[in-house]
Design a protein around this motif. Structure first.
Motif, mmCIF file in Angstrom:
data_model
loop_
_atom_site.group_PDB
_atom_site.id
_atom_site.type_symbol
_atom_site.label_atom_id
_atom_site.label_comp_id
_atom_site.label_asym_id
_atom_site.label_seq_id
_atom_site.Cartn_x
_atom_site.Cartn_y
_atom_site.Cartn_z
ATOM 1 N N LYS A 92 -6.255 -3.098 10.512
ATOM 2 C CA LYS A 92 -5.587 -2.510 11.671
ATOM 3 C C LYS A 92 -4.092 -2.851 11.711
ATOM 4 C CE LYS A 92 -5.509 -2.880 16.725
ATOM 5 N NZ LYS A 92 -6.117 -3.570 17.896
ATOM 6 N N ASN A 93 -3.767 -4.133 11.442
ATOM 7 C CA ASN A 93 -2.390 -4.602 11.615
ATOM 8 C C ASN A 93 -1.506 -4.453 10.384
ATOM 9 O OD1 ASN A 93 -2.997 -5.452 14.262
ATOM 10 N ND2 ASN A 93 -3.765 -7.407 13.518
ATOM 11 N N SER A 94 -2.100 -4.566 9.189
ATOM 12 C CA SER A 94 -1.257 -4.671 7.996
ATOM 13 C C SER A 94 -1.484 -3.625 6.921
ATOM 14 C CB SER A 94 -1.447 -6.068 7.370
ATOM 15 O OG SER A 94 -1.096 -7.073 8.281
ATOM 16 N N ILE A 95 -2.553 -2.850 7.016
ATOM 17 C CA ILE A 95 -2.826 -1.852 5.978
ATOM 18 C C ILE A 95 -2.724 -0.428 6.523
ATOM 19 C CG2 ILE A 95 -4.550 -0.970 4.342
ATOM 20 C CD1 ILE A 95 -5.651 -3.818 4.113
ATOM 21 N N LYS A 96 -3.365 -0.185 7.636
ATOM 22 C CA LYS A 96 -3.397 1.161 8.211
ATOM 23 C C LYS A 96 -2.008 1.742 8.476
ATOM 24 C CE LYS A 96 -5.693 3.855 11.848
ATOM 25 N NZ LYS A 96 -6.665 3.801 12.969
ATOM 26 N N PRO A 97 -1.070 0.948 9.021
ATOM 27 C CA PRO A 97 0.254 1.524 9.286
ATOM 28 C C PRO A 97 0.968 2.046 8.039
ATOM 29 C CG PRO A 97 -0.019 -0.553 10.461
ATOM 30 C CD PRO A 97 -1.165 -0.440 9.515
ATOM 31 N N GLN A 130 -2.063 -12.889 0.864
ATOM 32 C CA GLN A 130 -3.226 -12.983 -0.011
ATOM 33 C C GLN A 130 -4.437 -12.338 0.637
ATOM 34 O OE1 GLN A 130 -4.225 -16.918 -1.381
ATOM 35 N NE2 GLN A 130 -3.015 -16.678 -3.238
ATOM 36 N N GLY A 131 -4.572 -12.512 1.947
ATOM 37 C CA GLY A 131 -5.689 -11.908 2.671
ATOM 38 C C GLY A 131 -5.647 -10.395 2.612
ATOM 39 N N ILE A 132 -4.440 -9.822 2.766
ATOM 40 C CA ILE A 132 -4.270 -8.365 2.680
ATOM 41 C C ILE A 132 -4.656 -7.875 1.289
ATOM 42 C CG2 ILE A 132 -2.602 -6.473 2.767
ATOM 43 C CD1 ILE A 132 -0.969 -8.253 4.737
ATOM 44 N N TYR A 133 -4.118 -8.554 0.288
ATOM 45 C CA TYR A 133 -4.420 -8.195 -1.109
ATOM 46 C C TYR A 133 -5.925 -8.282 -1.367
ATOM 47 C CZ TYR A 133 -4.303 -8.331 -6.222
ATOM 48 O OH TYR A 133 -4.518 -8.069 -7.560
ATOM 49 N N TYR A 156 -2.769 -3.729 -11.008
ATOM 50 C CA TYR A 156 -1.405 -3.615 -11.507
ATOM 51 C C TYR A 156 -0.385 -4.225 -10.548
ATOM 52 C CZ TYR A 156 -4.273 -0.293 -13.988
ATOM 53 O OH TYR A 156 -5.304 0.272 -14.710
ATOM 54 N N VAL A 157 -0.891 -4.968 -9.552
ATOM 55 C CA VAL A 157 -0.022 -5.629 -8.576
ATOM 56 C C VAL A 157 -0.251 -7.134 -8.667
ATOM 57 C CG1 VAL A 157 0.533 -5.887 -6.122
ATOM 58 C CG2 VAL A 157 -0.152 -3.648 -7.020
ATOM 59 N N ASP A 158 0.832 -7.907 -8.729
ATOM 60 C CA ASP A 158 0.705 -9.362 -8.789
ATOM 61 C C ASP A 158 0.129 -9.880 -7.474
ATOM 62 O OD1 ASP A 158 1.754 -9.507 -11.334
ATOM 63 O OD2 ASP A 158 3.822 -9.759 -10.629
ATOM 64 N N ARG A 159 -0.913 -10.678 -7.590
ATOM 65 C CA ARG A 159 -1.512 -11.285 -6.396
ATOM 66 C C ARG A 159 -0.508 -12.237 -5.754
ATOM 67 N NH1 ARG A 159 -6.843 -12.210 -4.796
ATOM 68 N NH2 ARG A 159 -7.112 -13.961 -3.370
ATOM 69 N N PRO A 160 -0.273 -12.134 -4.434
ATOM 70 C CA PRO A 160 0.675 -13.046 -3.776
ATOM 71 C C PRO A 160 0.275 -14.498 -4.005
ATOM 72 C CG PRO A 160 0.056 -11.257 -2.304
ATOM 73 C CD PRO A 160 -0.847 -11.155 -3.496
ATOM 74 N N LYS A 161 1.266 -15.325 -4.260
ATOM 75 C CA LYS A 161 0.994 -16.740 -4.518
ATOM 76 C C LYS A 161 0.985 -17.518 -3.213
ATOM 77 C CE LYS A 161 2.868 -16.841 -9.216
ATOM 78 N NZ LYS A 161 3.864 -17.432 -10.138
#
Length: 383
Positions: A92-97, A130-133, A156-161
């Motif tokens: 809801k907060n970080s992907i949908k927008p 990391q949670g979003i990823y 193909y996206v680097d996982r956030p450290k």
């Protein structure tokens, strides 16, 4: 199954028919194949191979439609309620927008990178990123398994450290100071908090594991406590769940001191049951009764958030100016054990970590001290 290619204008197209749908009609799929006949034939072969393996390029499924179905019919049914609620909030907060109304098959690595960069600019921590990823990676993997998607763009996206985490802890003297200032005789709130703190320091439980402890979890013959419950607060409700991971379902050896402390507490609880009589509260979750160790005088369960709020007040009252959460008592437990030379593997088991690297990473600062002592001992042997 066969197909064909044909030229339209300056491009070549391939097409083939798939099995009958629910209306009984066969469906013809046609797609652009390339600038040459050879490219179109190659694209046709790939498409037929995909179809034979169960994959057909889907219609325009929006991420919003797919993820809501995924959350309700997969995550909610197969994961803990806390995971379900957390995933919903992340979406809801970080992907949908950013990509909620993008077609599932049109989500690319660059779109995911822009999403993560946008959330980072908002000030989200590396663990939140990391949670979003993790949510995106999980839902795309599920889509591939269901033959809805052919590839996972997260690959193909680097996982956030994650930023290095060094836990805040209490010294044993600070802990004793706290315990000694709690009135165990005239104030029930102090009394029950005092016992809870002693149990937490020895066992390193999470607050939900503490709140969910039942009398039946105690094995008096073997001086053990079985961790099987997790009383958690989520989505404005207190719910009973199981511990965080399979490894969190564990059996912990406890000292005679704690066993005796709990035996005395049980006697007091029995007296309170007689005192309150029919007004003594029975705690029920999911139609099951729970005989909790930690309750208020009237038998009602202690809200998990209570420990967090009360502990903060206790620190302030004792002039302990450290940024320490109730959860950090778990870290205090592990740090004290390490300082006594207890093996990391034993601590991993007692904390219920599924991966020993989690234990090693969190307590690496203590590990360095242990290494120094080991080096000093070897150095002394060489003298």
């Amino acid at each position: 199954m066969e197909g064909s290619v044909r030229k339209k204008g300056n491009r070549w197209y391939y097409s083939f028919e798939i099995d009958r749908d629910e209306t009984g009609k066969r469906k013809r799929i046609e797609r652009a194949g390339g600038k040459t006949k050879k490219e179109a034939l190659e694209a046709l072969r790939n498409a037929l191979n995909n179809y034979d393996n169960g994959y057909v390029e889907p219609k325009k499924i929006l991420l919003d439609d797919y993820i809501n179905d995924w959350l309700e019919n997969f995550i909610k049914e197969n994961r803990k309620i806390t995971t379900y609620q957390r995933y919903k909030e992340i979406y809801k907060n970080s992907i949908k927008p950013y990509i909620g109304y993008t077609s599932l098959k049109d989500i690319t690595a660059i779109k995911i990178e822009k999403l993560l960069q946008g959330e980072k600019k908002k000030g989200l921590s590396s663990s939140s990123l990391q949670g979003i990823y993790g949510v995106l990676n999980s839902l795309f993997n599920r889509a591939i398994k269901l033959k809805v998607l052919k590839d996972n763009p997260c690959k193909y996206v680097d996982r956030p450290k994650r930023e290095k985490f060094t836990p805040n802890t209490l010294t044993i003297d600070e802990f004793k100071k706290i315990i000694n200032t709690l009135d165990k005789s005239n104030n029930y709130n102090d009394y029950v908090m005092r016992i809870a703190l002693q149990v937490i320091l020895e066992l390193g439980l999470r607050r939900g594991e503490l709140a969910g402890l039942e009398w039946s979890n105690i094995d008096h013959n073997n001086n053990c406590i079985n961790i099987t419950n997790n009383l958690v607060y989520t989505n404005n409700n207190v719910v009973m769940s199981t511990p965080k991971t399979d490894e969190s379902m564990r059996t912990l050896y406890v000292s005679n001191n704690i066993i005796q402390l709990l035996k005395k507490h049980k006697l007091l609880q029995n007296e309170l049951k007689l005192k309150y009589g029919p007004n003594y509260i029975e705690n029920t979750f999911n139609s099951k009764k729970y005989d909790f160790i930690f309750t208020w005088e009237n038998g009602k369960y202690i809200h998990p958030n209570y420990y967090t709020v009360r502990f903060k007040k206790i620190l302030k009252a004792n002039d302990i100016n450290k940024n320490i959460r109730f959860h950090d008592l778990r870290h205090t437990n592990a740090t004290l054990l390490l300082e006594q030379g207890i093996d990391f593997k034993v601590i991993q088991t007692r904390l219920g970590h599924s991966d020993i690297n989690t234990t090693l990473n969190i307590y690496s600062h203590v590990n360095l001290d242990m290494q120094k002592k080991a080096t000093d001992k070897l150095s002394n042997l060489m003298k």
